[in-house]
Design a protein around this motif. Structure first.
Motif: not given
Ligand code: ATP
Ligand code: MG
Length: 368
Positions: A161, A167, A170, A173, A219-222, A224
């Motif tokens: 993060r 933040t 993703p 990555r 986890q959502s792919v971004d 978040r």
């Protein structure tokens, strides 16, 4: 940018916000950390001069996968193994520092991170990032749990993060970047659409349960949105642990684990025989550790959490001081030097359980 902006609060709120931070020092440096969330700032957020290191957010839990996953995610999600250890954030603020959940610099974890992880190339490329890791294995001062692949203490990095904003990188990555720097990660169970993910999580949970492991994080792919789900074995381990110290762990802790078992037994369409087996496991997890503890108190033996740590004499000293400063009483049961390291086995003495058990053993009464 000033501190208020970095923390995401108004200038005139700053003073009040700062009052909620606690001052501490490590290696002669002063830092401040927030022990419980305030004004939307996560618990564990740290201030070191002008640098902000955000706390790691709490991950919601789902009790029913079939309805819960599609309700929570509106797109594909990644599934990774959830490990049972302790949460650590690692940042390079003029030197590598490892923060525990509440934002303390842990002297032990910091030394392990500095000496046993190859972090320099990563922080050279990503100076403003923090690594969020679960530290696992039998030799650590917080959550000792056996992992056959970890012989002392090791890390699995589950998030990268931005340290100031929190933040996340993703998911794909992050997997790639950590791989490139050869940093260890949790096991990976792919990216799936919500409907398909339900079956994948169910199957994964069954395999993880057979292997005595904790569960999964989705986890959502971004990166978040996160969601967690755990195995029955883990619920029983939690119960066994809590009931080995029955007057230290709150009733909510016990109740939540029982509820998880109820919903899981229904969702996994268990037969009468399987439910009986689950009930058996639950009963053992509840009663056996409690009996062992009552007997230990009766025999005058120390009760509490047992841990083993292995590090340089300075790091061990630093850790024991750090625990004492938090009001934790420690009894050392064994101590030796192996190579350059000091290995210490100790108990975090649980006064509440010892005193209450003694009280009842001596004929104390209770109004209920
Ligand atoms: P909280 O409720 O505040 O999240 P907790 O200690 O009760 O705290 P857990 O039930 O252990 O939380 O679940 C969340 C924690 O799981 C994370 O804070 C992290 O330390 C740990 N964890 C282990 N493996 C993973 C993973 N693969 N992804 C995300 N978190 C993980
Ligand atoms: Mg945990």
């Amino acid at each position: 940018m000033d501190r208020a902006a970095r923390l995401g609060v108004d200038e005139d709120e700053l003073e009040e916000v700062l009052e909620h931070f606690t001052r501490a020092t490590y290696e002669g440096r002063t830092y401040q950390h927030l022990s419980s969330s305030f004004r939307g700032i996560e618990r564990g957020t740290v201030l070191l001069g002008d640098v902000v290191v955000r706390g790691f957010p709490s991950i919601p839990r789902v009790l029913v996968l079939e309805t819960g996953i599609p309700a929570y995610f509106d797109g594909p999600l990644a599934i990774e193994e959830k490990l049972n250890g302790y949460n650590v954030r690692i940042a390079d603020v003029d030197g590598v520092l490892a923060f525990t959940r509440g934002g303390h610099v842990c002297p032990y974890t910091t030394q392990v991170a500095r000496e046993r992880m190859a972090l320099e190339p990563f922080f050279q490329a990503h100076p403003e990032a923090m690594l969020c890791a679960e530290f696992v294995g039998p030799e650590n001062p917080y959550t000792a749990h056996e992992y056959p692949e970890v012989d002392s203490v090791g890390s699995r990095i589950f998030d990268v993060r931005d340290r100031e904003t929190g933040t996340p990188m993703p998911v794909e990555r992050r997997r790639e970047v950590l791989d490139r720097f050869d940093l260890p990660q949790p096991d990976w169970f792919g990216i799936h659409d919500p409907e398909a993910a339900v079956a994948v999580v169910e199957e994964t949970i069954e395999t993880l349960a057979d292997r005595g492991r904790e569960g999964v994080v989705m986890q959502s792919v971004d990166g978040r949105d996160m969601l967690k789900y755990t195995t029955g074995v883990q619920h029983r381990k939690d119960l066994a642990f809590a009931l080995s110290l029955p007057f230290d762990y709150g009733r909510d802790f016990l109740f939540s684990r029982l509820i998880r078992e109820g919903f899981q037994a229904v969702e996994f369409e268990e037969s009468e025989a399987e439910i009986r087996e689950r009930a058996h496991g639950l009963g053992e997890a509840i009663l056996e550790p409690m009996v062992a503890t009552i007997r230990a108190v009766r025999a005058g033996e120390p009760v509490g959490e047992r841990h083993t740590i292995r590090a340089s004499p300075e790091a061990v000293e630093g850790l024991l001081d750090h625990l004492a400063a938090q009001g934790i009483t420690i009894e050392i049961e064994a101590e030796r030097t192996v190579d350059e390291d000091r290995v210490v086995e100790f108990v975090k003495i649980s006064n509440a359980t010892r005193d209450k058990v003694e009280y009842f053993l001596e004929g104390g009464t209770i109004d209920e």
